[in-house]
Design a protein around this motif. Structure first.
Motif, PDB file in Angstrom:
ATOM      1  N   ASP A  88     -10.139   1.170 -10.051  1.00  0.00           N
ATOM      2  CA  ASP A  88      -9.216   0.203 -10.469  1.00  0.00           C
ATOM      3  C   ASP A  88      -8.551   0.024  -8.964  1.00  0.00           C
ATOM      4  N   ALA A  89      -8.135   0.438  -8.032  1.00  0.00           N
ATOM      5  CA  ALA A  89      -8.703   0.832  -6.676  1.00  0.00           C
ATOM      6  C   ALA A  89      -9.153  -0.674  -6.107  1.00  0.00           C
ATOM      7  N   ILE A  97       0.847  -0.904   0.231  1.00  0.00           N
ATOM      8  CA  ILE A  97      -0.221   0.043   0.175  1.00  0.00           C
ATOM      9  C   ILE A  97       0.846   1.150   0.100  1.00  0.00           C
ATOM     10  N   CYS A  98       0.927   2.130  -0.547  1.00  0.00           N
ATOM     11  CA  CYS A  98       1.575   3.286  -1.339  1.00  0.00           C
ATOM     12  C   CYS A  98       0.860   3.927  -0.304  1.00  0.00           C
ATOM     13  N   ARG A  99       1.589   5.438   0.299  1.00  0.00           N
ATOM     14  CA  ARG A  99       1.108   6.501   0.396  1.00  0.00           C
ATOM     15  C   ARG A  99       0.256   7.422  -0.963  1.00  0.00           C
ATOM     16  N   ASN A 100      -0.834   8.868  -0.509  1.00  0.00           N
ATOM     17  CA  ASN A 100      -1.022   9.303  -1.316  1.00  0.00           C
ATOM     18  C   ASN A 100      -1.856   8.005  -3.142  1.00  0.00           C
ATOM     19  N   SER A 101      -1.162   7.077  -2.766  1.00  0.00           N
ATOM     20  CA  SER A 101      -2.583   6.676  -3.864  1.00  0.00           C
ATOM     21  C   SER A 101      -4.224   6.197  -3.639  1.00  0.00           C
ATOM     22  N   CYS A 154      -3.702  -0.536   9.181  1.00  0.00           N
ATOM     23  CA  CYS A 154      -2.558   0.057  11.123  1.00  0.00           C
ATOM     24  C   CYS A 154      -1.560  -0.487  10.376  1.00  0.00           C
ATOM     25  N   ARG A 155      -0.754  -1.447  10.088  1.00  0.00           N
ATOM     26  CA  ARG A 155       0.553  -0.837   9.141  1.00  0.00           C
ATOM     27  C   ARG A 155       0.768   0.317   9.382  1.00  0.00           C
ATOM     28  N   VAL A 156       0.183   0.734   7.905  1.00  0.00           N
ATOM     29  CA  VAL A 156       0.640   1.941   7.354  1.00  0.00           C
ATOM     30  C   VAL A 156       0.565   2.939   7.804  1.00  0.00           C
ATOM     31  N   ARG A 157      -0.771   2.967   9.139  1.00  0.00           N
ATOM     32  CA  ARG A 157      -0.590   4.601  10.213  1.00  0.00           C
ATOM     33  C   ARG A 157       0.746   3.721  11.462  1.00  0.00           C
ATOM     34  N   GLN A 158       0.448   2.832  11.442  1.00  0.00           N
ATOM     35  CA  GLN A 158       1.373   2.815  12.971  1.00  0.00           C
ATOM     36  C   GLN A 158       3.118   3.658  12.041  1.00  0.00           C
ATOM     37  N   LYS A 159       3.387   3.059  10.680  1.00  0.00           N
ATOM     38  CA  LYS A 159       4.516   3.667   9.821  1.00  0.00           C
ATOM     39  C   LYS A 159       4.527   5.198  10.609  1.00  0.00           C
ATOM     40  N   THR A 210      -5.189   3.465  -4.158  1.00  0.00           N
ATOM     41  CA  THR A 210      -5.533   2.275  -3.047  1.00  0.00           C
ATOM     42  C   THR A 210      -5.265   2.954  -1.581  1.00  0.00           C
ATOM     43  N   TRP A 211      -4.304   3.547  -1.001  1.00  0.00           N
ATOM     44  CA  TRP A 211      -4.748   4.058  -0.345  1.00  0.00           C
ATOM     45  C   TRP A 211      -5.631   4.582   0.838  1.00  0.00           C
ATOM     46  N   LEU A 212      -6.096   6.001  -0.133  1.00  0.00           N
ATOM     47  CA  LEU A 212      -7.119   6.507  -0.190  1.00  0.00           C
ATOM     48  C   LEU A 212      -8.101   5.570   0.032  1.00  0.00           C
ATOM     49  N   LEU A 213      -9.212   4.762  -0.946  1.00  0.00           N
ATOM     50  CA  LEU A 213     -10.204   3.963  -0.372  1.00  0.00           C
ATOM     51  C   LEU A 213      -9.870   3.197   0.316  1.00  0.00           C
ATOM     52  N   LEU A 214      -9.216   2.472   1.253  1.00  0.00           N
ATOM     53  CA  LEU A 214      -8.394   2.389   2.171  1.00  0.00           C
ATOM     54  C   LEU A 214      -8.829   3.011   3.978  1.00  0.00           C
ATOM     55  N   GLN A 215      -8.591   3.602   3.434  1.00  0.00           N
ATOM     56  CA  GLN A 215      -8.600   4.577   4.673  1.00  0.00           C
ATOM     57  C   GLN A 215      -9.546   4.994   4.854  1.00  0.00           C
ATOM     58  N   VAL A 216     -10.358   5.789   4.026  1.00  0.00           N
ATOM     59  CA  VAL A 216     -12.081   5.527   3.915  1.00  0.00           C
ATOM     60  C   VAL A 216     -12.791   4.848   3.934  1.00  0.00           C
ATOM     61  N   SER A 217     -12.749   3.073   3.458  1.00  0.00           N
ATOM     62  CA  SER A 217     -13.280   2.018   4.271  1.00  0.00           C
ATOM     63  C   SER A 217     -13.397   2.049   5.725  1.00  0.00           C
ATOM     64  N   VAL A 218     -11.606   2.680   5.956  1.00  0.00           N
ATOM     65  CA  VAL A 218     -11.570   2.329   7.799  1.00  0.00           C
ATOM     66  C   VAL A 218     -12.885   3.686   8.255  1.00  0.00           C
ATOM     67  N   VAL A 219     -12.365   5.155   8.279  1.00  0.00           N
ATOM     68  CA  VAL A 219     -12.922   5.624   8.953  1.00  0.00           C
ATOM     69  C   VAL A 219     -14.456   5.629   8.710  1.00  0.00           C
ATOM     70  N   CYS A 220     -15.451   5.877   7.234  1.00  0.00           N
ATOM     71  CA  CYS A 220     -16.941   5.531   6.825  1.00  0.00           C
ATOM     72  C   CYS A 220     -17.332   4.053   7.948  1.00  0.00           C
ATOM     73  N   GLY A 221     -16.859   2.878   7.216  1.00  0.00           N
ATOM     74  CA  GLY A 221     -17.190   1.913   7.677  1.00  0.00           C
ATOM     75  C   GLY A 221     -18.187   1.465   6.090  1.00  0.00           C
ATOM     76  N   GLN A 222     -18.966   0.311   6.240  1.00  0.00           N
ATOM     77  CA  GLN A 222     -19.025   0.428   4.826  1.00  0.00           C
ATOM     78  C   GLN A 222     -19.714   0.973   4.518  1.00  0.00           C
ATOM     79  N   LEU A 223     -19.584   0.830   2.650  1.00  0.00           N
ATOM     80  CA  LEU A 223     -20.723   2.165   2.281  1.00  0.00           C
ATOM     81  C   LEU A 223     -20.460   1.747   0.692  1.00  0.00           C
ATOM     82  N   PRO A 224     -22.095   1.785   0.282  1.00  0.00           N
ATOM     83  CA  PRO A 224     -21.919   1.666  -0.883  1.00  0.00           C
ATOM     84  C   PRO A 224     -21.766   1.666  -2.510  1.00  0.00           C
ATOM     85  N   TYR A 225     -21.648   1.060  -3.588  1.00  0.00           N
ATOM     86  CA  TYR A 225     -20.503   0.896  -4.811  1.00  0.00           C
ATOM     87  C   TYR A 225     -20.490   2.333  -5.189  1.00  0.00           C
ATOM     88  N   HIS A 226     -21.333   2.893  -5.373  1.00  0.00           N
ATOM     89  CA  HIS A 226     -21.410   4.371  -5.395  1.00  0.00           C
ATOM     90  C   HIS A 226     -21.299   5.561  -5.166  1.00  0.00           C
TER      91      HIS A 226
END
Length: 333
Positions: A39-40, A3-7, A72-77, A9-25
């Motif tokens: 793609d991410a 997981i690369c910062r500012n990608s 958590c691994r990325v945030r720990q760094k 993929t990282w943005l979507l993973l963070q949003v999934s943790v912060v917001c919780g379950q989301l519709p595909y929309h």
């Protein structure tokens, strides 16, 4: 998976943790490059970091245990360099009824808080507050389209409903519970209705126009979908990036004063001018209910995020043939 910062993929993973379950929309709200976000999403699903819940008319996703560990691994760094906050793993569900409601609540929070920077309280927070105060504690907000409240500068409250792209019938019990929460507050009671597509707004307007042309006595004993009236002239909002600027400012006094000035300037240019700049549609519906002369010139002024709705209305033959639409850029404000 790396997981690369500012990608994306990282943005979507963070949003999934912060917001919780989301519709595909919700993917359409995260990045102007929708293909990159898709793609991410596929990469995170293949890595087992996101899980998808599917049913006819519904698709949502949530972060898995493996995905949360990667977060958590990325945030720990980051935490070694600064005191980066790490969120708890959010709740999720495979139950379709609960998934529909939970994902819509979370998408509304994503839209109003993360994207628009508004003061906002979700219906889940409101429900917990009700239970602590023992106010209608035996009632439940589930099955309601009520997803939360916006607060403006004067602490007025705007109840928010999320219709998605499907059923547009409000639940009476959910409405009663929402009213209990709002009863002691200063409020405008201007509902804000969120939908996923311009077609869904056009459906509400089409149904509202049908109801407006009916004798109120004939509607008294009917089970009606949501329809706009002068008493409840709701603000209809598509969940997209163009609506963000409007949401950030729509209830500010200086914003409304600026809109009033724009409306006055436009009225000088045409005999019949209808404004949608306040986010409400009843003025247009009342004009259409009178079945005006299709050849009569009329000018409609709308925001850029309302323009796709106007296209749909024109395709359905709901607008007069001579109607011209003037489009204002919400972001420029």
């Amino acid at each position: 998976m790396r997981i690369c910062r500012n990608s994306a993929t990282w943005l979507l993973l963070q949003v999934s943790v912060v917001c919780g379950q989301l519709p595909y929309h919700a993917l359409k709200l995260l990045d102007s490059n929708y293909a990159r976000t898709q793609d991410a999403f596929q990469k995170l699903c293949r890595a087992g970091y996101l899980e998808v819940v599917k049913a006819p008319g519904h698709k949502s996703f949530f972060v898995t245990d493996a995905g949360f560990e990667a977060y958590c691994r990325v945030r720990q760094k980051d935490r070694r360099k600064s005191n980066a906050f790490i969120w708890d793993k959010p709740t999720s569900t495979h139950n379709i009824d609960k998934a529909v409601r939970l994902s819509r609540i979370n998408e509304a929070w994503l839209f109003f808080v993360l994207l628009c920077g508004r003061k906002y309280q979700t219906s889940l927070q409101i429900k917990r507050e009700q239970e602590r105060k023992a106010v209608r504690s035996t009632d439940s907000l589930k099955y309601s389209r009520f997803v939360g409240c916006i607060y403006d500068e004067q602490r007025f409250i705007h109840p928010v409903y999320h219709f998605g792209n499907g059923n547009q019938r409000l639940n009476p019990n959910g409405e009663k519970n929402a009213a209990v929460r709002l009863a002691g507050a200063m409020m405008s009671f201007e509902k804000v209705i969120l939908v996923e597509t311009p077609e869904a707004i056009a459906d509400i307007l089409d149904y509202s126009l049908w109801a407006l042309r009916k004798d109120p006595r004939t509607l008294r004993h009917m089970r009606l979908n949501f329809h706009i009236t002068w008493e409840d002239n709701a603000i209809l909002l598509p969940l997209d990036g163009l609506a963000q600027a409007f949401v950030q400012h729509f209830d500010r006094k200086d914003w409304r004063a600026g809109i009033a000035q724009m409306e006055e300037q436009e009225k000088v240019k045409a005999g019949v001018t209808i404004s949608l700049l306040q986010g409400r549609w009843m003025e247009l519906l009342e004009y259409l209910a009178r079945e005006p002369d299709p050849e009569a010139p009329v000018r409609i002024i709308a925001w850029d995020f309302q323009q796709p709705v106007m296209w749909v209305l024109r395709e359905r033959g709901m607008l007069p043939a001579k109607a011209r639409v003037g489009v204002c850029q919400s972001r420029a404000e």
